[in-house]
Design a protein around this motif. Structure first.
Motif, PDB file in Angstrom:
ATOM      1  N   VAL A 273       0.844  -1.208   0.000  1.00 59.19           N
ATOM      2  CA  VAL A 273       0.000   0.000   0.000  1.00 59.19           C
ATOM      3  C   VAL A 273       0.873   1.250   0.000  1.00 59.19           C
ATOM      4  O   VAL A 273       0.621   2.205  -0.740  1.00 59.19           O
ATOM      5  N   ASP A 274       1.916   1.226   0.818  1.00 56.83           N
ATOM      6  CA  ASP A 274       2.815   2.374   0.909  1.00 56.83           C
ATOM      7  C   ASP A 274       3.477   2.674  -0.435  1.00 56.83           C
ATOM      8  O   ASP A 274       3.616   3.834  -0.827  1.00 56.83           O
ATOM      9  N   ARG A 275       3.844   1.621  -1.152  1.00 54.52           N
ATOM     10  CA  ARG A 275       4.566   1.798  -2.419  1.00 54.52           C
ATOM     11  C   ARG A 275       3.654   2.075  -3.610  1.00 54.52           C
ATOM     12  O   ARG A 275       3.998   2.870  -4.496  1.00 54.52           O
TER      13      ARG A 275
ATOM     14  N   VAL B 106      -7.332   1.546   4.643  1.00 49.29           N
ATOM     15  CA  VAL B 106      -6.897   0.178   4.360  1.00 49.29           C
ATOM     16  C   VAL B 106      -7.591  -0.743   5.361  1.00 49.29           C
ATOM     17  O   VAL B 106      -7.599  -0.463   6.561  1.00 49.29           O
ATOM     18  N   MET B 107      -8.160  -1.825   4.867  1.00 50.19           N
ATOM     19  CA  MET B 107      -8.760  -2.815   5.760  1.00 50.19           C
ATOM     20  C   MET B 107      -8.049  -4.141   5.601  1.00 50.19           C
ATOM     21  O   MET B 107      -7.809  -4.600   4.489  1.00 50.19           O
ATOM     22  N   LYS B 108      -7.705  -4.773   6.713  1.00 51.58           N
ATOM     23  CA  LYS B 108      -7.210  -6.145   6.726  1.00 51.58           C
ATOM     24  C   LYS B 108      -8.318  -7.018   7.287  1.00 51.58           C
ATOM     25  O   LYS B 108      -8.893  -6.710   8.333  1.00 51.58           O
ATOM     26  N   THR B 109      -8.638  -8.097   6.588  1.00 47.03           N
ATOM     27  CA  THR B 109      -9.646  -9.011   7.085  1.00 47.03           C
ATOM     28  C   THR B 109      -9.267 -10.446   6.734  1.00 47.03           C
ATOM     29  O   THR B 109      -8.389 -10.678   5.899  1.00 47.03           O
TER      30      THR B 109
ATOM     31  N   TYR C 241      -9.928  -5.201  10.690  1.00 47.27           N
ATOM     32  CA  TYR C 241      -9.695  -3.861  11.231  1.00 47.27           C
ATOM     33  C   TYR C 241      -9.341  -2.899  10.112  1.00 47.27           C
ATOM     34  O   TYR C 241      -8.931  -3.308   9.017  1.00 47.27           O
ATOM     35  N   VAL C 242      -9.529  -1.616  10.396  1.00 45.44           N
ATOM     36  CA  VAL C 242      -9.351  -0.564   9.388  1.00 45.44           C
ATOM     37  C   VAL C 242      -8.365   0.465   9.896  1.00 45.44           C
ATOM     38  O   VAL C 242      -8.430   0.888  11.058  1.00 45.44           O
ATOM     39  N   LEU C 243      -7.447   0.877   9.026  1.00 45.54           N
ATOM     40  CA  LEU C 243      -6.492   1.937   9.325  1.00 45.54           C
ATOM     41  C   LEU C 243      -6.630   3.025   8.274  1.00 45.54           C
ATOM     42  O   LEU C 243      -6.784   2.730   7.084  1.00 45.54           O
TER      43      LEU C 243
ATOM     44  N   ASN D  76       0.716   3.841   6.905  1.00 41.91           N
ATOM     45  CA  ASN D  76       2.078   4.236   6.533  1.00 41.91           C
ATOM     46  C   ASN D  76       2.985   4.309   7.755  1.00 41.91           C
ATOM     47  O   ASN D  76       4.133   3.844   7.728  1.00 41.91           O
ATOM     48  N   ARG D  77       2.477   4.861   8.848  1.00 45.00           N
ATOM     49  CA  ARG D  77       3.288   4.996  10.057  1.00 45.00           C
ATOM     50  C   ARG D  77       3.573   3.633  10.682  1.00 45.00           C
ATOM     51  O   ARG D  77       4.666   3.387  11.203  1.00 45.00           O
TER      52      ARG D  77
END
Length: 221
Positions: free
Chosen positions: A54-56, A64-67, A130-132, A138-139
């Motif tokens: 995602v960063d690149r 961004v969601m990871k599931t 979860y969602v960021l 990035n952090r």
């Protein structure tokens, strides 16, 4: 599905299925993969791979969601709720607070005192979903280089966020992320974000029922 939403599948290496995976990737271009073994205790590597990607390659994304693969995710409702929030400094999901390491060696989640000597984990969100916000993603990716590896991926993200002094936030006054299986009904699933333990055939039937209900509503208008 909400506009501007894309789905990618994060995978480690699988000798048995690699040829099939490469064909699938060439066809749909939705697989992100690296050379580590695809196993439960490598989930942290998998998630960090996704954050790096995602960063690149997605610098303009908002969230961004990871599931997990056995999850129902109501993307439209999630997008609706996120649009009502700030687009920075967001980390949300099913929040886990005041949990400590499982010391039972027979448990899937066993953590030795050598791996984690403290009695409590920092607050984190269940890895089921979860969602960021993009800035937080990035952090986390940037600080992961100095946070010691931890095999429980959702706890590891919590450790990174604790170092960054970012606390989980609630997306709604009612719980919308469920890390358990919710009994399906059209009304219930219109207003939740996740339900756990859903198999592929159930996913298809749920979406079919939701789509048919939406079509009936349009006919009545």
């Amino acid at each position: 599905m909400a506009r501007g939403v894309v789905t990618y599948f994060l995978l480690g290496y699988s000798r048995e299925h690699q040829e099939q995976l490469q064909k699938e990737s060439s066809l749909h271009k939705d697989i992100i993969q690296k050379g580590f073994t695809d196993s439960y205790y490598n989930l942290t590597l998998k998630v960090l791979m996704g954050l790096e990607w995602v960063d690149r390659f997605c610098p303009s994304t908002s969230f961004v969601m990871k599931t997990d693969s056995d999850m129902f995710v109501n993307v439209d409702y999630l997008a609706e709720l996120l649009l009502g929030m700030n687009r920075t400094n967001i980390f949300t999901g099913f929040v886990m607070r005041n949990l400590g390491p499982v010391r039972d060696i027979s448990s899937k989640w066993f953590i030795s005192e050598q791996e984690y000597p403290q009695e409590k984990y920092p607050s984190f969100c269940s890895g089921t979903g979860y969602v960021l916000s993009a800035d937080v993603a990035n952090r986390v990716w940037n600080i992961s280089g100095i946070i010691p590896y931890f095999k429980l991926e959702d706890v590891y993200i919590g450790l990174c966020l604790a170092e960054l002094k970012i606390a989980p936030v609630e997306i709604h006054s009612e719980e919308k992320f469920h890390n358990w299986k919710v009994t399906f009904s059209v009304c219930e699933f219109r207003k939740l974000i996740t339900s756990h333990g859903v198999n592929p055939s159930e996913l298809l039937s749920y979406w079919k029922a939701l789509g048919e209900a939406a079509g009936d509503l349009k006919k009545e208008e």
